[in-house]
Enzyme design. Structure first.
Site, PDB file in Angstrom:
ATOM      1  N   LYS A   4       0.847  -1.218   0.000  1.00  0.00           N
ATOM      2  CA  LYS A   4       0.000   0.000   0.000  1.00  0.00           C
ATOM      3  C   LYS A   4       0.875   1.257   0.000  1.00  0.00           C
ATOM      4  O   LYS A   4       0.646   2.173  -0.773  1.00  0.00           O
ATOM      5  CB  LYS A   4      -0.915   0.036   1.244  1.00  0.00           C
ATOM      6  N   ARG A  13      -0.340  -9.116  13.357  1.00  0.00           N
ATOM      7  CA  ARG A  13      -0.911  -8.127  12.428  1.00  0.00           C
ATOM      8  C   ARG A  13      -1.703  -8.826  11.329  1.00  0.00           C
ATOM      9  O   ARG A  13      -2.747  -8.339  10.909  1.00  0.00           O
ATOM     10  CB  ARG A  13       0.212  -7.276  11.812  1.00  0.00           C
ATOM     11  N   ARG A  55      11.845  -6.033   5.220  1.00  0.00           N
ATOM     12  CA  ARG A  55      11.686  -4.620   4.838  1.00  0.00           C
ATOM     13  C   ARG A  55      12.661  -3.719   5.603  1.00  0.00           C
ATOM     14  O   ARG A  55      12.886  -3.884   6.802  1.00  0.00           O
ATOM     15  CB  ARG A  55      10.249  -4.166   5.155  1.00  0.00           C
ATOM     16  N   ARG A 103      -9.629   0.764   8.314  1.00  0.00           N
ATOM     17  CA  ARG A 103      -9.115  -0.571   8.573  1.00  0.00           C
ATOM     18  C   ARG A 103     -10.124  -1.418   9.359  1.00  0.00           C
ATOM     19  O   ARG A 103      -9.853  -2.572   9.689  1.00  0.00           O
ATOM     20  CB  ARG A 103      -7.852  -0.431   9.418  1.00  0.00           C
TER      21      ARG A 103
HETATM   22  P1  AP5 Z   1       4.913  -1.612   1.800  1.00  0.00           P
HETATM   23  O1  AP5 Z   1       4.601  -0.775   0.610  1.00  0.00           O
HETATM   24  O2  AP5 Z   1       5.640  -0.983   2.922  1.00  0.00           O
HETATM   25  O3  AP5 Z   1       3.580  -2.348   2.292  1.00  0.00           O
HETATM   26  P2  AP5 Z   1       2.354  -1.809   3.139  1.00  0.00           P
HETATM   27  O4  AP5 Z   1       1.134  -2.490   2.613  1.00  0.00           O
HETATM   28  O5  AP5 Z   1       2.352  -0.316   3.161  1.00  0.00           O
HETATM   29  O6  AP5 Z   1       2.755  -2.440   4.528  1.00  0.00           O
HETATM   30  P3  AP5 Z   1       2.681  -1.871   6.006  1.00  0.00           P
HETATM   31  O7  AP5 Z   1       3.386  -2.875   6.866  1.00  0.00           O
HETATM   32  O8  AP5 Z   1       3.180  -0.458   6.091  1.00  0.00           O
HETATM   33  O9  AP5 Z   1       1.172  -1.931   6.249  1.00  0.00           O
HETATM   34  P4  AP5 Z   1       0.449  -1.997   7.568  1.00  0.00           P
HETATM   35  O10 AP5 Z   1      -0.920  -1.758   7.070  1.00  0.00           O
HETATM   36  O11 AP5 Z   1       0.600  -3.164   8.431  1.00  0.00           O
HETATM   37  O12 AP5 Z   1       1.202  -0.874   8.429  1.00  0.00           O
HETATM   38  P5  AP5 Z   1       0.861   0.634   8.747  1.00  0.00           P
HETATM   39  O13 AP5 Z   1       2.121   1.378   8.758  1.00  0.00           O
HETATM   40  O14 AP5 Z   1      -0.272   1.139   7.926  1.00  0.00           O
HETATM   41  O15 AP5 Z   1       5.723  -2.898   1.287  1.00  0.00           O
HETATM   42  C1  AP5 Z   1       6.152  -3.905   2.201  1.00  0.00           C
HETATM   43  C2  AP5 Z   1       7.483  -4.512   1.724  1.00  0.00           C
HETATM   44  O16 AP5 Z   1       7.264  -5.196   0.480  1.00  0.00           O
HETATM   45  C3  AP5 Z   1       8.583  -3.477   1.451  1.00  0.00           C
HETATM   46  O17 AP5 Z   1       9.824  -4.051   1.773  1.00  0.00           O
HETATM   47  C4  AP5 Z   1       8.495  -3.215  -0.060  1.00  0.00           C
HETATM   48  O18 AP5 Z   1       9.710  -2.805  -0.620  1.00  0.00           O
HETATM   49  C5  AP5 Z   1       8.050  -4.605  -0.571  1.00  0.00           C
HETATM   50  N1  AP5 Z   1       7.177  -4.536  -1.746  1.00  0.00           N
HETATM   51  C6  AP5 Z   1       6.200  -3.624  -2.014  1.00  0.00           C
HETATM   52  N2  AP5 Z   1       5.596  -3.909  -3.188  1.00  0.00           N
HETATM   53  C7  AP5 Z   1       6.202  -5.041  -3.659  1.00  0.00           C
HETATM   54  C8  AP5 Z   1       6.030  -5.848  -4.832  1.00  0.00           C
HETATM   55  N3  AP5 Z   1       5.108  -5.556  -5.759  1.00  0.00           N
HETATM   56  N4  AP5 Z   1       6.812  -6.938  -4.981  1.00  0.00           N
HETATM   57  C9  AP5 Z   1       7.763  -7.259  -4.058  1.00  0.00           C
HETATM   58  N5  AP5 Z   1       7.997  -6.522  -2.932  1.00  0.00           N
HETATM   59  C10 AP5 Z   1       7.209  -5.448  -2.738  1.00  0.00           C
HETATM   60  O19 AP5 Z   1       0.290   0.492  10.234  1.00  0.00           O
HETATM   61  C11 AP5 Z   1       1.126   0.108  11.312  1.00  0.00           C
HETATM   62  C12 AP5 Z   1       0.294  -0.036  12.564  1.00  0.00           C
HETATM   63  O20 AP5 Z   1      -0.340   1.235  12.880  1.00  0.00           O
HETATM   64  C13 AP5 Z   1      -0.882  -1.030  12.474  1.00  0.00           C
HETATM   65  O21 AP5 Z   1      -0.476  -2.354  12.740  1.00  0.00           O
HETATM   66  C14 AP5 Z   1      -1.827  -0.470  13.538  1.00  0.00           C
HETATM   67  O22 AP5 Z   1      -1.424  -0.851  14.830  1.00  0.00           O
HETATM   68  C15 AP5 Z   1      -1.649   1.044  13.414  1.00  0.00           C
HETATM   69  N6  AP5 Z   1      -2.621   1.615  12.492  1.00  0.00           N
HETATM   70  C16 AP5 Z   1      -2.373   2.192  11.276  1.00  0.00           C
HETATM   71  N7  AP5 Z   1      -3.520   2.577  10.694  1.00  0.00           N
HETATM   72  C17 AP5 Z   1      -4.525   2.239  11.549  1.00  0.00           C
HETATM   73  C18 AP5 Z   1      -5.936   2.350  11.493  1.00  0.00           C
HETATM   74  N8  AP5 Z   1      -6.560   2.860  10.429  1.00  0.00           N
HETATM   75  N9  AP5 Z   1      -6.657   1.895  12.566  1.00  0.00           N
HETATM   76  C19 AP5 Z   1      -6.046   1.375  13.651  1.00  0.00           C
HETATM   77  N10 AP5 Z   1      -4.708   1.209  13.757  1.00  0.00           N
HETATM   78  C20 AP5 Z   1      -3.943   1.645  12.708  1.00  0.00           C
END
Ligand code: AP5
Length: 207
Positions: free
Chosen positions: A13, A164, A122, A88
């Site tokens: 994402k 997660r 990552r 989410r």
């Molecule tokens: P990346 O692009 O970083 O993936 P992502 O989907 O953004 O993953 P996140 O881990 O950031 O998502 P998340 O939803 O768990 O975390 P968030 O920060 O939102 O890519 C991942 C890896 O894959 C990278 O190494 C990249 O290079 C690689 N990659 C990407 N595309 C690729 C491809 N096509 N092929 C191969 N490799 C690829 O949230 C963190 C925490 O915050 C949550 O757990 C929660 O506790 C809290 N939080 C955030 N938002 C909310 C909400 N709305 N409500 C409640 N709690 C929340």
């Protein structure tokens, strides 16, 4: 254009949101990044967020929704925005529908078994916040783009990733059916090279 990016942890994402934001010239709003900034600055929101994020749990809906509602009122969101990681839960999606109109919901779909490797490998640049995978950058500790320090997110440890992914299945995956009903859902195959995913998203948005 007001866009939501859905998908499991590690689906890409953040990677795709950065591409879309640069092309469409609209802000990329990541609730995860907002929480991490607050955690680094040890703000009251950061302290609350850390107590959930370190356990792989979601931050409570009321805290998260209020942050997004206030952010979307800022002037740079007038021409559109990309929400990454919000909503989410169904409660967050219902709240969002009360304060903003969404044009497209993009679900980046990757088989769950591939996500563990993506997340544990990552590395994130502390300066420009771009993500990389060790498979492509090896053991280097500096960002290939800006030279900043590469870091490993605390919540990318294997045990926390497991939690997660469970939370995603239970609380976030139901949003796919929620948005299917509104006819705004665009499902793209996230299990292909980054550039291909981006191309698929743009092709589907133009239809
Ligand atoms: P990346 O692009 O970083 O993936 P992502 O989907 O953004 O993953 P996140 O881990 O950031 O998502 P998340 O939803 O768990 O975390 P968030 O920060 O939102 O890519 C991942 C890896 O894959 C990278 O190494 C990249 O290079 C690689 N990659 C990407 N595309 C690729 C491809 N096509 N092929 C191969 N490799 C690829 O949230 C963190 C925490 O915050 C949550 O757990 C929660 O506790 C809290 N939080 C955030 N938002 C909310 C909400 N709305 N409500 C409640 N709690 C929340």
């Amino acid at each position: 254009m007001n866009i939501v990016l859905l998908g499991a942890p590690g689906a890409g994402k953040g990677t795709q949101a950065a591409q879309l934001a640069a092309s469409l010239k609209i802000p990329h709003i990541s609730t995860g990044d907002i929480f991490r900034k607050n955690m680094d600055e040890k703000t009251p929101i950061g302290l609350v967020a850390r107590s959930y994020i370190d356990l792989g749990k979601l931050v409570p809906d009321d805290v998260t929704t209020e942050i997004v509602r206030a952010r979307l009122e800022e002037a740079d969101c007038k021409e559109g925005f990309i929400l990454d990681g919000f909503p989410r839960t169904v409660a967050q999606a219902e709240a969002l529908s009360r304060f903003s109109e969404i044009d497209a919901v993009i679900d980046v779909d990757v088989p769950l078994e591939k996500l563990m490797k993506r997340l544990t490998g990552r590395r994130v640049c502390a300066s420009c916040h771009e993500s990389f995978h060790v498979d492509f950058i090896g053991a280097r500790s500096d960002c290939p783009h800006c030279g900043g320090e590469l870091t490993h997110r605390d919540d990318d440890k294997e045990e926390t990733v497991k939690k997660r992914l469970e939370v995603y299945k239970a609380q976030t995956e139901p949003l796919i059916s929620f948005y299917k009903k509104s006819d705004k859902l665009i499902a793209v195959n996230g299990d292909q090279p980054v550039q291909k995913v981006t191309e698929e998203i743009f092709a589907r948005l133009k239809k």
